[in-house]
Design a protein around this motif. Structure first.
Motif, PDB file in Angstrom:
ATOM      1  N   THR A   1      -6.420  -3.745  -2.864  1.00 13.49           N
ATOM      2  CA  THR A   1      -7.769  -4.185  -3.207  1.00 13.49           C
ATOM      3  C   THR A   1      -8.165  -5.338  -2.299  1.00 13.49           C
ATOM      4  O   THR A   1      -7.403  -6.291  -2.132  1.00 13.49           O
ATOM      5  CB  THR A   1      -7.843  -4.654  -4.678  1.00 13.49           C
ATOM      6  OG1 THR A   1      -7.407  -3.588  -5.530  1.00 13.49           O
ATOM      7  CG2 THR A   1      -9.261  -5.044  -5.055  1.00 13.49           C
ATOM      8  N   ASN A   2      -9.339  -5.249  -1.721  1.00 11.35           N
ATOM      9  CA  ASN A   2      -9.874  -6.318  -0.884  1.00 11.35           C
ATOM     10  C   ASN A   2     -10.382  -7.416  -1.811  1.00 11.35           C
ATOM     11  O   ASN A   2     -11.363  -7.231  -2.520  1.00 11.35           O
ATOM     12  CB  ASN A   2     -11.005  -5.776  -0.004  1.00 11.35           C
ATOM     13  CG  ASN A   2     -11.651  -6.845   0.850  1.00 11.35           C
ATOM     14  OD1 ASN A   2     -11.407  -8.036   0.685  1.00 11.35           O
ATOM     15  ND2 ASN A   2     -12.496  -6.415   1.763  1.00 11.35           N
ATOM     16  N   THR A   3      -9.715  -8.560  -1.794  1.00  9.73           N
ATOM     17  CA  THR A   3     -10.115  -9.689  -2.644  1.00  9.73           C
ATOM     18  C   THR A   3     -10.767 -10.803  -1.837  1.00  9.73           C
ATOM     19  O   THR A   3     -11.074 -11.859  -2.379  1.00  9.73           O
ATOM     20  CB  THR A   3      -8.899 -10.260  -3.403  1.00  9.73           C
ATOM     21  OG1 THR A   3      -7.921 -10.681  -2.439  1.00  9.73           O
ATOM     22  CG2 THR A   3      -8.303  -9.235  -4.342  1.00  9.73           C
ATOM     23  N   GLY A   4     -10.973 -10.567  -0.544  1.00  4.13           N
ATOM     24  CA  GLY A   4     -11.531 -11.593   0.324  1.00  4.13           C
ATOM     25  C   GLY A   4     -13.050 -11.655   0.284  1.00  4.13           C
ATOM     26  O   GLY A   4     -13.707 -10.949  -0.483  1.00  4.13           O
ATOM     27  N   ASP A   5     -13.588 -12.497   1.151  1.00  9.11           N
ATOM     28  CA  ASP A   5     -15.031 -12.714   1.229  1.00  9.11           C
ATOM     29  C   ASP A   5     -15.741 -11.735   2.155  1.00  9.11           C
ATOM     30  O   ASP A   5     -16.962 -11.766   2.260  1.00  9.11           O
ATOM     31  CB  ASP A   5     -15.322 -14.141   1.702  1.00  9.11           C
ATOM     32  CG  ASP A   5     -14.887 -15.174   0.684  1.00  9.11           C
ATOM     33  OD1 ASP A   5     -14.878 -14.856  -0.521  1.00  9.11           O
ATOM     34  OD2 ASP A   5     -14.554 -16.297   1.094  1.00  9.11           O
ATOM     35  N   GLY A   6     -14.993 -10.927   2.867  1.00 10.40           N
ATOM     36  CA  GLY A   6     -15.591  -9.981   3.807  1.00 10.40           C
ATOM     37  C   GLY A   6     -14.763  -8.725   3.878  1.00 10.40           C
ATOM     38  O   GLY A   6     -13.931  -8.466   3.015  1.00 10.40           O
ATOM     39  N   PRO A   7     -14.963  -7.919   4.919  1.00  4.51           N
ATOM     40  CA  PRO A   7     -14.211  -6.672   5.047  1.00  4.51           C
ATOM     41  C   PRO A   7     -12.715  -6.918   5.245  1.00  4.51           C
ATOM     42  O   PRO A   7     -12.311  -7.991   5.685  1.00  4.51           O
ATOM     43  CB  PRO A   7     -14.821  -5.997   6.272  1.00  4.51           C
ATOM     44  CG  PRO A   7     -15.732  -6.955   6.899  1.00  4.51           C
ATOM     45  CD  PRO A   7     -15.904  -8.132   6.000  1.00  4.51           C
ATOM     46  N   MET A   8     -11.940  -5.918   4.913  1.00  7.46           N
ATOM     47  CA  MET A   8     -10.492  -5.948   5.128  1.00  7.46           C
ATOM     48  C   MET A   8     -10.154  -4.736   5.980  1.00  7.46           C
ATOM     49  O   MET A   8     -10.618  -3.625   5.711  1.00  7.46           O
ATOM     50  CB  MET A   8      -9.756  -5.878   3.792  1.00  7.46           C
ATOM     51  CG  MET A   8      -8.257  -6.002   3.890  1.00  7.46           C
ATOM     52  SD  MET A   8      -7.507  -5.983   2.221  1.00  7.46           S
ATOM     53  CE  MET A   8      -5.855  -6.504   2.626  1.00  7.46           C
ATOM     54  N   ARG A   9      -9.349  -4.956   7.031  1.00 11.46           N
ATOM     55  CA  ARG A   9      -8.971  -3.865   7.930  1.00 11.46           C
ATOM     56  C   ARG A   9      -7.458  -3.741   7.938  1.00 11.46           C
ATOM     57  O   ARG A   9      -6.735  -4.734   8.078  1.00 11.46           O
ATOM     58  CB  ARG A   9      -9.501  -4.114   9.332  1.00 11.46           C
ATOM     59  CG  ARG A   9      -9.147  -2.997  10.299  1.00 11.46           C
ATOM     60  CD  ARG A   9      -9.944  -3.081  11.556  1.00 11.46           C
ATOM     61  NE  ARG A   9     -11.053  -2.146  11.439  1.00 11.46           N
ATOM     62  CZ  ARG A   9     -11.747  -1.687  12.476  1.00 11.46           C
ATOM     63  NH1 ARG A   9     -11.479  -2.097  13.682  1.00 11.46           N
ATOM     64  NH2 ARG A   9     -12.719  -0.831  12.282  1.00 11.46           N
ATOM     65  N   LEU A  10      -6.985  -2.508   7.800  1.00 16.02           N
ATOM     66  CA  LEU A  10      -5.563  -2.189   7.756  1.00 16.02           C
ATOM     67  C   LEU A  10      -5.249  -1.118   8.793  1.00 16.02           C
ATOM     68  O   LEU A  10      -6.124  -0.341   9.163  1.00 16.02           O
ATOM     69  CB  LEU A  10      -5.188  -1.618   6.379  1.00 16.02           C
ATOM     70  CG  LEU A  10      -5.687  -2.329   5.138  1.00 16.02           C
ATOM     71  CD1 LEU A  10      -5.447  -1.467   3.904  1.00 16.02           C
ATOM     72  CD2 LEU A  10      -5.005  -3.675   5.006  1.00 16.02           C
ATOM     73  N   PHE A  11      -3.996  -1.077   9.225  1.00 19.29           N
ATOM     74  CA  PHE A  11      -3.508   0.081   9.964  1.00 19.29           C
ATOM     75  C   PHE A  11      -2.413   0.689   9.108  1.00 19.29           C
ATOM     76  O   PHE A  11      -1.501  -0.022   8.681  1.00 19.29           O
ATOM     77  CB  PHE A  11      -2.951  -0.280  11.352  1.00 19.29           C
ATOM     78  CG  PHE A  11      -2.648   0.947  12.159  1.00 19.29           C
ATOM     79  CD1 PHE A  11      -3.668   1.614  12.815  1.00 19.29           C
ATOM     80  CD2 PHE A  11      -1.363   1.460  12.219  1.00 19.29           C
ATOM     81  CE1 PHE A  11      -3.410   2.779  13.531  1.00 19.29           C
ATOM     82  CE2 PHE A  11      -1.089   2.614  12.935  1.00 19.29           C
ATOM     83  CZ  PHE A  11      -2.120   3.283  13.599  1.00 19.29           C
ATOM     84  N   VAL A  12      -2.529   1.982   8.816  1.00 24.58           N
ATOM     85  CA  VAL A  12      -1.562   2.657   7.958  1.00 24.58           C
ATOM     86  C   VAL A  12      -0.841   3.748   8.735  1.00 24.58           C
ATOM     87  O   VAL A  12      -1.418   4.377   9.616  1.00 24.58           O
ATOM     88  CB  VAL A  12      -2.230   3.257   6.694  1.00 24.58           C
ATOM     89  CG1 VAL A  12      -2.864   2.165   5.844  1.00 24.58           C
ATOM     90  CG2 VAL A  12      -3.256   4.312   7.054  1.00 24.58           C
ATOM     91  N   VAL A  13       0.438   3.941   8.400  1.00 23.89           N
ATOM     92  CA  VAL A  13       1.253   4.985   9.015  1.00 23.89           C
ATOM     93  C   VAL A  13       1.936   5.761   7.901  1.00 23.89           C
ATOM     94  O   VAL A  13       2.514   5.151   6.980  1.00 23.89           O
ATOM     95  CB  VAL A  13       2.324   4.387   9.960  1.00 23.89           C
ATOM     96  CG1 VAL A  13       3.205   5.483  10.536  1.00 23.89           C
ATOM     97  CG2 VAL A  13       1.678   3.574  11.066  1.00 23.89           C
ATOM     98  N   TYR A  14       1.861   7.085   7.974  1.00 25.16           N
ATOM     99  CA  TYR A  14       2.525   7.962   7.014  1.00 25.16           C
ATOM    100  C   TYR A  14       3.631   8.721   7.728  1.00 25.16           C
ATOM    101  O   TYR A  14       3.426   9.226   8.836  1.00 25.16           O
ATOM    102  CB  TYR A  14       1.553   8.998   6.439  1.00 25.16           C
ATOM    103  CG  TYR A  14       0.296   8.416   5.854  1.00 25.16           C
ATOM    104  CD1 TYR A  14       0.279   7.882   4.574  1.00 25.16           C
ATOM    105  CD2 TYR A  14      -0.884   8.417   6.586  1.00 25.16           C
ATOM    106  CE1 TYR A  14      -0.891   7.364   4.031  1.00 25.16           C
ATOM    107  CE2 TYR A  14      -2.053   7.903   6.052  1.00 25.16           C
ATOM    108  CZ  TYR A  14      -2.052   7.382   4.785  1.00 25.16           C
ATOM    109  OH  TYR A  14      -3.208   6.873   4.260  1.00 25.16           O
ATOM    110  N   SER A  15       4.795   8.829   7.084  1.00 22.77           N
ATOM    111  CA  SER A  15       5.888   9.604   7.646  1.00 22.77           C
ATOM    112  C   SER A  15       6.564  10.395   6.534  1.00 22.77           C
ATOM    113  O   SER A  15       6.994   9.799   5.553  1.00 22.77           O
ATOM    114  CB  SER A  15       6.911   8.683   8.320  1.00 22.77           C
ATOM    115  OG  SER A  15       7.973   9.436   8.856  1.00 22.77           O
ATOM    116  N   PRO A  16       6.607  11.712   6.648  1.00 22.42           N
ATOM    117  CA  PRO A  16       6.045  12.514   7.725  1.00 22.42           C
ATOM    118  C   PRO A  16       4.524  12.592   7.628  1.00 22.42           C
ATOM    119  O   PRO A  16       3.927  12.157   6.635  1.00 22.42           O
ATOM    120  CB  PRO A  16       6.675  13.892   7.488  1.00 22.42           C
ATOM    121  CG  PRO A  16       6.899  13.955   6.017  1.00 22.42           C
ATOM    122  CD  PRO A  16       7.250  12.534   5.614  1.00 22.42           C
ATOM    123  N   ALA A  17       3.914  13.154   8.665  1.00 24.25           N
ATOM    124  CA  ALA A  17       2.461  13.334   8.687  1.00 24.25           C
ATOM    125  C   ALA A  17       2.031  14.250   7.549  1.00 24.25           C
ATOM    126  O   ALA A  17       2.788  15.090   7.093  1.00 24.25           O
ATOM    127  CB  ALA A  17       2.038  13.939  10.023  1.00 24.25           C
TER     128      ALA A  17
END
Length: 140
Positions: A103-119
């Motif tokens: 959950t984004n609890t900040g004052d602006g946008p939140m950006r993540l990089f996610v990786v799933y294994s296996p695809a």
């Protein structure tokens, strides 16, 4: 062999999975550039929004916080929720099949990089009721 033009992919060049809470730009996956063992992309969460509790049966996930701040929950081996505030530079490991949420609890946008294994786990997102596909070409 992988097409050189798909070895270097910016989020704006990728089709996006769009939801009420934000978007996932899938920048690496079998269907994007031939990745065989994992998939991943950039997730943008709107202020006050986030992924609800879910899991990826048979898959592990890595979540790297690029920007913004939020609350991350990952269940431990006994199914108990472990909650922590996360910010830029934090890497979150989600073991195979574990429930988790962000959950984004900040004052602006939140950006993540996610990786799933296996695809593949990201493809189940297409079944969510608020899913919309936004082709990269529509954003140029």
């Amino acid at each position: 062999m992988t097409d050189r033009s798909r070895m270097f992919v910016y989020p704006k060049q990728a089709d996006s999975f769009v939801f009420d809470w934000g978007r996932l730009a899938l920048t690496v996956a079998p269907e994007v550039n031939g990745a065989e063992r994992f998939s991943g992309g950039v997730v943008d969460l709107q202020k006050g929004q986030g992924h609800t509790r879910h899991n990826h049966p048979g898959a592990e996930e890595i979540i790297f916080v690029i920007s913004g701040t939020g609350e991350q929950m990952v269940e431990d081996e006994n199914g108990n929720p472990v909650v922590q505030q996360v910010g830029p530079g934090c890497t979150v490991y989600v073991p195979e099949s574990r429930f988790h949420s962000t959950t984004n609890t900040g004052d602006g946008p939140m950006r993540l990089f996610v990786v799933y294994s296996p695809a593949g786990p990201e493809l189940a997102l297409r079944e969510l009721p608020d899913f919309r596909l936004e082709p990269a070409a529509s954003r140029n």
